[in-house]
Structures are given as structure tokens and as C-alpha cells.
Design a protein around this motif. Structure first.
Motif, PDB file in Angstrom:
ATOM      1  N   PHE A  62     -28.292  29.816 118.977  1.00 47.53           N
ATOM      2  CA  PHE A  62     -26.429  29.684 118.467  1.00 47.53           C
ATOM      3  C   PHE A  62     -25.965  31.298 118.526  1.00 47.53           C
ATOM      4  O   PHE A  62     -25.930  32.897 118.453  1.00 47.53           O
ATOM      5  CB  PHE A  62     -26.241  29.407 117.206  1.00 47.53           C
ATOM      6  CG  PHE A  62     -27.032  27.682 116.949  1.00 47.53           C
ATOM      7  CD1 PHE A  62     -25.804  27.537 117.671  1.00 47.53           C
ATOM      8  CD2 PHE A  62     -28.454  27.930 116.601  1.00 47.53           C
ATOM      9  CE1 PHE A  62     -26.820  26.078 117.307  1.00 47.53           C
ATOM     10  CE2 PHE A  62     -28.501  26.272 116.739  1.00 47.53           C
ATOM     11  CZ  PHE A  62     -27.734  25.433 116.676  1.00 47.53           C
ATOM     12  N   ASN A  63     -24.308  31.554 119.258  1.00 44.30           N
ATOM     13  CA  ASN A  63     -23.603  32.473 119.519  1.00 44.30           C
ATOM     14  C   ASN A  63     -23.488  33.025 117.967  1.00 44.30           C
ATOM     15  O   ASN A  63     -22.576  32.396 117.466  1.00 44.30           O
ATOM     16  CB  ASN A  63     -22.071  32.336 120.419  1.00 44.30           C
ATOM     17  CG  ASN A  63     -21.796  33.798 120.177  1.00 44.30           C
ATOM     18  OD1 ASN A  63     -22.179  34.932 120.221  1.00 44.30           O
ATOM     19  ND2 ASN A  63     -20.326  33.831 120.228  1.00 44.30           N
ATOM     20  N   VAL A  64     -23.325  33.880 117.372  1.00 48.48           N
ATOM     21  CA  VAL A  64     -22.795  34.400 115.701  1.00 48.48           C
ATOM     22  C   VAL A  64     -23.084  35.664 116.202  1.00 48.48           C
ATOM     23  O   VAL A  64     -22.978  36.547 116.767  1.00 48.48           O
ATOM     24  CB  VAL A  64     -24.594  34.849 114.861  1.00 48.48           C
ATOM     25  CG1 VAL A  64     -24.314  35.745 113.514  1.00 48.48           C
ATOM     26  CG2 VAL A  64     -25.505  33.684 115.407  1.00 48.48           C
ATOM     27  N   GLU A  65     -22.256  35.275 115.471  1.00 51.94           N
ATOM     28  CA  GLU A  65     -20.661  36.572 115.182  1.00 51.94           C
ATOM     29  C   GLU A  65     -20.091  36.845 113.723  1.00 51.94           C
ATOM     30  O   GLU A  65     -20.529  35.948 112.994  1.00 51.94           O
ATOM     31  CB  GLU A  65     -18.855  36.395 116.614  1.00 51.94           C
ATOM     32  CG  GLU A  65     -19.912  35.532 117.837  1.00 51.94           C
ATOM     33  CD  GLU A  65     -18.519  35.065 119.132  1.00 51.94           C
ATOM     34  OE1 GLU A  65     -17.273  35.729 118.386  1.00 51.94           O
ATOM     35  OE2 GLU A  65     -18.652  34.550 119.436  1.00 51.94           O
ATOM     36  N   LYS A  66     -19.056  37.764 113.645  1.00 52.00           N
ATOM     37  CA  LYS A  66     -18.324  37.902 113.076  1.00 52.00           C
ATOM     38  C   LYS A  66     -16.700  37.549 113.123  1.00 52.00           C
ATOM     39  O   LYS A  66     -16.169  38.638 113.303  1.00 52.00           O
ATOM     40  CB  LYS A  66     -18.228  39.904 112.124  1.00 52.00           C
ATOM     41  CG  LYS A  66     -17.453  40.248 111.176  1.00 52.00           C
ATOM     42  CD  LYS A  66     -17.940  40.965 110.365  1.00 52.00           C
ATOM     43  CE  LYS A  66     -16.369  41.832 109.375  1.00 52.00           C
ATOM     44  NZ  LYS A  66     -16.769  43.120 109.485  1.00 52.00           N
ATOM     45  N   HIS A  67     -16.089  36.733 111.740  1.00 51.01           N
ATOM     46  CA  HIS A  67     -14.730  36.219 112.509  1.00 51.01           C
ATOM     47  C   HIS A  67     -13.574  37.350 112.322  1.00 51.01           C
ATOM     48  O   HIS A  67     -14.569  38.462 111.658  1.00 51.01           O
ATOM     49  CB  HIS A  67     -14.076  35.896 111.433  1.00 51.01           C
ATOM     50  CG  HIS A  67     -13.142  34.240 111.946  1.00 51.01           C
ATOM     51  ND1 HIS A  67     -12.111  34.672 112.221  1.00 51.01           N
ATOM     52  CD2 HIS A  67     -13.497  32.877 112.535  1.00 51.01           C
ATOM     53  CE1 HIS A  67     -11.966  33.665 112.941  1.00 51.01           C
ATOM     54  NE2 HIS A  67     -12.581  32.655 112.750  1.00 51.01           N
ATOM     55  N   ALA A  68     -13.291  37.435 113.277  1.00 53.15           N
ATOM     56  CA  ALA A  68     -11.957  38.462 113.293  1.00 53.15           C
ATOM     57  C   ALA A  68     -10.499  38.172 112.640  1.00 53.15           C
ATOM     58  O   ALA A  68     -10.167  39.722 111.801  1.00 53.15           O
ATOM     59  CB  ALA A  68     -11.241  38.656 114.793  1.00 53.15           C
ATOM     60  N   ASN A  69     -10.720  37.026 111.881  1.00 50.93           N
ATOM     61  CA  ASN A  69     -10.079  37.203 110.849  1.00 50.93           C
ATOM     62  C   ASN A  69     -10.783  36.846 109.562  1.00 50.93           C
ATOM     63  O   ASN A  69     -11.467  36.485 108.578  1.00 50.93           O
ATOM     64  CB  ASN A  69      -9.104  35.621 110.298  1.00 50.93           C
ATOM     65  CG  ASN A  69      -8.268  35.508 109.178  1.00 50.93           C
ATOM     66  OD1 ASN A  69      -8.064  36.248 108.729  1.00 50.93           O
ATOM     67  ND2 ASN A  69      -7.891  34.301 109.632  1.00 50.93           N
ATOM     68  N   PRO A  70     -10.116  38.127 108.416  1.00 50.48           N
ATOM     69  CA  PRO A  70     -10.717  38.749 107.225  1.00 50.48           C
ATOM     70  C   PRO A  70     -11.119  37.747 106.368  1.00 50.48           C
ATOM     71  O   PRO A  70     -12.048  37.827 105.556  1.00 50.48           O
ATOM     72  CB  PRO A  70      -9.712  40.175 106.388  1.00 50.48           C
ATOM     73  CG  PRO A  70      -9.603  40.663 107.893  1.00 50.48           C
ATOM     74  CD  PRO A  70      -8.656  39.025 108.460  1.00 50.48           C
TER      75      PRO A  70
END
Length: 135
Positions: A62-70
């Protein structure tokens, strides 16, 4: 679903808050609207558990990221995921694109027939939480 949507930091249902307040670990799973990018957006105030979950999800492909929207990062103390005993939980925002890999459709009928990828997601999350997986 959007008609009934309540933001995580505005959730105030008394029984839900009472239940969460007794929990040692809180994991909130939400849907996010990106139709073109399959991602698990990792957030919340429990960075240690979040990192562990992220590793297990990454290992499962799975592609795990931090969302750009706070607003979708789950860091507010008022967020339901951060209202357990420790004051820090984990929030997973699943993009619409990813959710369509988990189910044939996102309507109530489609969600009754999970795809193989759904079970891979569940196994990764359970492993990240240190829970046994039924096999």
C-alpha cells in the motif's frame, strides 16, 4: 455519505466519546475523495503506532503518505482518534481510488463483497496493531 458527514474534530456523540475515552488505542479509518491516486494517508498524534502501521501497510504494497491538507492529518486534540486514554491515536484516510481497489463499488451493495485487496489491508492493519490474523 457526504450528506451525513461529521468531521473528526467535531464528532460529539456522547456514547461514542465515552467509549473512545476508555480505549488504550484508537484507530480511526476515513474515506478521502481522491479518485486518481490510491493512497493510505497516515495521520494522528501517535507517531510511533502510526509508523508501525505505515511499515506494515507499505510491506503489504500500500502507498502510505501524509496528506497535504492539514485538516486531514488527524492531529487536532479534538479529533476522535486522539480522544482515548493516551490523547494520541492514529487516523487512516483511504483515498476513493484505493477504496475502489478494496470493494467493487462504494455503495452499500458493493461494500458487502470485499475484494482480496481488502483482506490484505485488514491483515496489514492487524499486524501493525500487534493483533493476530485469522488464517
Amino acid at each position: 455519505n457526504s450528506t451525513l458527514h461529521i468531521t473528526s474534530h467535531a464528532f460529539d456523540e456522547p456514547r461514542g466519546l465515552e467509549l473512545v475515552a476508555t480505549a488504550a488505542v484508537v484507530l480511526a479509518i476515513h474515506g478521502e475523495a481522491n479518485k486518481h491516486h490510491a493512497a493510505v494517508y497516515l495521520g494522528g498524534r501517535d507517531e510511533t503506532l502510526g509508523a508501525t502501521l505505515g511499515e506494515h501497510l507499505n510491506d503489504a504494497g500500500f502507498n502510505v503518505e501524509k496528506h497535504a491538507n492539514p485538516d486531514l492529518q488527524g492531529v487536532s486534540r479534538a479529533n476522535i482518534c486522539n480522544r482515548g486514554k493516551s490523547g494520541a491515536g492514529v487516523q487512516l484516510e483511504l483515498s476513493e481510488c484505493l477504496r475502489l481497489q478494496l470493494f467493487p463499488s462504494l455503495d452499500s451493495k458493493g461494500r458487502t463483497a470485499p475484494r482480496k485487496r481488502f483482506y490484505e489491508f485488514v491483515r496489514a492493519v492487524r499486524a501493525g496493531l500487534g493483533l493476530p490474523n485469522p488464517d
